[in-house]
Design an enzyme around this catalytic site. Structure first.
Site, short mmCIF file in Angstrom:
data_model
loop_
_atom_site.label_atom_id
_atom_site.label_comp_id
_atom_site.label_asym_id
_atom_site.label_seq_id
_atom_site.Cartn_x
_atom_site.Cartn_y
_atom_site.Cartn_z
N VAL A 1 0.84 -1.20 0.00
CA VAL A 1 0.00 0.00 0.00
C VAL A 1 0.88 1.26 0.00
O VAL A 1 0.65 2.20 -0.78
CB VAL A 1 -0.96 0.00 1.22
CG1 VAL A 1 -1.71 1.33 1.33
CG2 VAL A 1 -1.94 -1.16 1.13
N ARG B 1 -8.83 -12.48 13.96
CA ARG B 1 -8.83 -11.05 13.61
C ARG B 1 -8.45 -10.20 14.82
O ARG B 1 -7.78 -9.18 14.69
CB ARG B 1 -10.22 -10.65 13.11
CG ARG B 1 -10.45 -11.05 11.68
CD ARG B 1 -11.83 -10.68 11.23
NE ARG B 1 -11.91 -9.29 10.86
CZ ARG B 1 -12.97 -8.76 10.24
NH1 ARG B 1 -13.99 -9.50 9.94
NH2 ARG B 1 -12.98 -7.50 9.93
N ARG C 1 -14.96 2.08 -5.04
CA ARG C 1 -15.36 0.79 -5.63
C ARG C 1 -16.82 0.83 -6.04
O ARG C 1 -17.20 0.37 -7.11
CB ARG C 1 -15.15 -0.34 -4.60
CG ARG C 1 -13.69 -0.69 -4.42
CD ARG C 1 -13.48 -1.66 -3.27
NE ARG C 1 -12.10 -2.13 -3.24
CZ ARG C 1 -11.48 -2.58 -2.17
NH1 ARG C 1 -12.10 -2.61 -1.00
NH2 ARG C 1 -10.23 -2.99 -2.25
N1 LIG Z 1 -7.58 1.46 4.45
C1 LIG Z 1 -7.70 0.72 3.36
O1 LIG Z 1 -8.64 0.92 2.57
C2 LIG Z 1 -6.69 -0.35 3.10
C3 LIG Z 1 -6.61 -1.01 1.87
C4 LIG Z 1 -5.65 -2.00 1.70
C5 LIG Z 1 -4.80 -2.32 2.74
N2 LIG Z 1 -4.89 -1.64 3.93
C6 LIG Z 1 -4.02 -1.93 5.08
O2 LIG Z 1 -2.77 -1.29 4.88
C7 LIG Z 1 -1.80 -1.96 5.69
C8 LIG Z 1 -0.57 -2.27 4.85
O3 LIG Z 1 -0.89 -3.23 3.86
P1 LIG Z 1 0.22 -3.76 2.84
O4 LIG Z 1 -0.45 -4.64 1.89
O5 LIG Z 1 1.05 -2.61 2.38
O6 LIG Z 1 1.11 -4.64 3.86
P2 LIG Z 1 2.66 -5.02 3.65
O7 LIG Z 1 2.89 -6.19 4.58
O8 LIG Z 1 2.98 -5.14 2.22
O9 LIG Z 1 3.44 -3.74 4.23
C9 LIG Z 1 3.43 -3.37 5.57
C10 LIG Z 1 4.75 -2.66 5.84
O10 LIG Z 1 4.69 -2.15 7.18
C11 LIG Z 1 6.01 -2.28 7.71
N3 LIG Z 1 5.97 -2.23 9.17
C12 LIG Z 1 5.51 -3.18 10.02
N4 LIG Z 1 5.69 -2.76 11.31
C13 LIG Z 1 6.25 -1.52 11.24
C14 LIG Z 1 6.67 -0.58 12.22
N5 LIG Z 1 6.54 -0.84 13.53
N6 LIG Z 1 7.22 0.55 11.79
C15 LIG Z 1 7.38 0.82 10.48
N7 LIG Z 1 7.01 -0.02 9.50
C16 LIG Z 1 6.44 -1.19 9.89
C17 LIG Z 1 6.50 -3.62 7.16
O11 LIG Z 1 7.93 -3.73 7.23
C18 LIG Z 1 5.98 -3.57 5.74
O12 LIG Z 1 6.92 -3.01 4.83
C19 LIG Z 1 -2.50 -3.20 6.26
O13 LIG Z 1 -2.95 -2.91 7.57
C20 LIG Z 1 -3.67 -3.38 5.31
O14 LIG Z 1 -4.74 -4.09 5.92
C21 LIG Z 1 -5.80 -0.67 4.10
#
Ligand SMILES: NC(=O)c1ccc[n+]([C@@H]2O[C@H](COP(=O)([O-])OP(=O)(O)OC[C@H]3O[C@@H](n4cnc5c(N)ncnc54)[C@H](O)[C@@H]3O)[C@@H](O)[C@H]2O)c1
Length: 320
Positions: A19, A93, A156
């Site tokens: 993201v 969850r 969406r």
């Molecule tokens: N709000 C929305 O509509 C929406 C849509 C899609 C995904 N998301 C959410 O976005 C988040 C990220 O998703 P993603 O697919 O990019 O996941 P991802 O696993 O690809 O990336 C997460 C990143 O966060 C980093 N991270 C973890 N702990 C950390 C910390 N303490 N400090 C700094 N960085 C840290 C990880 O190293 C990783 O690079 C998830 O919670 C997902 O559910 C939200």
């Protein structure tokens, strides 16, 4: 904040996973800021993303992009939080939520310590609870803590309605409010195409009002994340663009109406939780949460969605 900020316009990004990287890639093409600092607990990942993005700069506009640390957030107009943990096999969850809460508790105090005057935009899931927690941990004024909320669900919904009616989704005015998740609420009573309520939209293309087809469109909207995650593991392009739209509204003081998540202060009787309603967003962050003339069913569904979130928040705050 953006208006008062002198010198280059800087934004911060915490979490350079799918993201975060999608947001950064879309954002660098817009030319809205001159600096973007990438922070991740996996510093190598942030470095690699910074390298890759920098190599694209000759194709867009000049910008400084680098992998930094929290001190580099000083003076950032907006910090986007997309850090999160993915669900482990067998994990509930609630357990995932507890791990994400722990991540937030580590990140937010660092952001505020180095950048007390900026806006925080949260996308990490469950985004409404994460937004409310960010508000509590940060101590920032509620106007400066924004969750991406149902901006993605609304997009969406508009996209699928546009496809159904063969109309540009930008001409479809329809909102999803409430939780970003299973209890979200489609506002059918206000949905329209070019000002024509959906019930009266009789198109020459044979797309007359069809309640079952529209219910199917809402279900595909609500369950889109499941359908995408099942096939490719994660969703990121549309939310990346949605986050760009929110940051743009702040940096350009656009007063744009979007279904972002923010603190409720009595709207439809709801308070002490962050949830989405159409909201005006500008340089100060949350400017105004709009009260819409909802049908009685929609109002009830919105309140139920808020209650669901409040119960989940109570569960997590008593276990972590
Ligand atoms: N709000 C929305 O509509 C929406 C849509 C899609 C995904 N998301 C959410 O976005 C988040 C990220 O998703 P993603 O697919 O990019 O996941 P991802 O696993 O690809 O990336 C997460 C990143 O966060 C980093 N991270 C973890 N702990 C950390 C910390 N303490 N400090 C700094 N960085 C840290 C990880 O190293 C990783 O690079 C998830 O919670 C997902 O559910 C939200």
């Amino acid at each position: 904040m953006a208006e008062e900020h002198e010198g280059p316009t800087k934004i911060g990004l915490i979490g350079t996973g799918m993201v975060g990287a999608s947001f950064a890639y879309a954002f660098m093409q817009q030319g809205h800021a001159s600096e973007m600092v990438l922070i991740d607990s996996n510093h190598g990942r942030a470095e690699a993303e910074a390298m890759d993005l920098n190599h694209g700069l000759p194709f867009v506009r000049p910008m400084r992009i680098w992998a930094g640390d929290y001190a580099d957030l000083k003076g950032a107009a907006v910090t986007v939080v997309t850090a999160g943990a993915a669900q482990k096999p067998g994990e509930t969850r609630l357990q995932l939520l507890e791990r994400n809460v722990a991540i937030l508790r580590a990140i937010i105090p660092e952001i505020v310590r180095h950048n007390p005057d900026g806006i925080i935009l949260v996308a990490s899931n469950p985004v409404d609870l994460m937004t409310y927690l960010t508000l509590q941990i940060s101590g920032l004024p509620p106007s400066r803590v924004i969750g991406s909320g149902t901006i993605l669900d609304t997009a969406r919904f508009r996209s699928l309605l546009g496809e159904h009616y063969t109309v540009d989704p930008r001409s479809v005015h329809a909102y999803i409010v409430g939780e970003h998740g299973d209890s979200e609420v489609p506002l059918w009573s206000l949905a329209n195409i070019g000002g024509v309520p959906l019930k009266q939209f009789h198109s020459s293309r044979g797309t007359n009002y069809d309640a079952a087809a529209l219910q199917g469109i809402f279900e595909r909207t609500r369950d889109a994340a499941y359908a995408i995650i099942e096939r490719k593991g994660a969703t990121y392009y549309a939310i990346g663009l949605g986050l760009v739209t929110i940051v743009e509204a702040i940096l350009r003081n656009q007063h744009t109406v979007m279904t972002v998540s923010s603190l409720m202060t009595g709207q439809y009787g709801i308070q002490d939780i962050a949830i989405s309603l159409p909201t005006i967003v500008g340089a100060q962050g949350i400017e105004e949460v709009l009260l819409l003339p909802l049908s009685a069913d929609e109002e009830d569904a919105f309140r139920r969605s808020a209650t669901t979130l409040q119960e989940r928040f109570t569960a997590v705050s008593t276990t972590s």
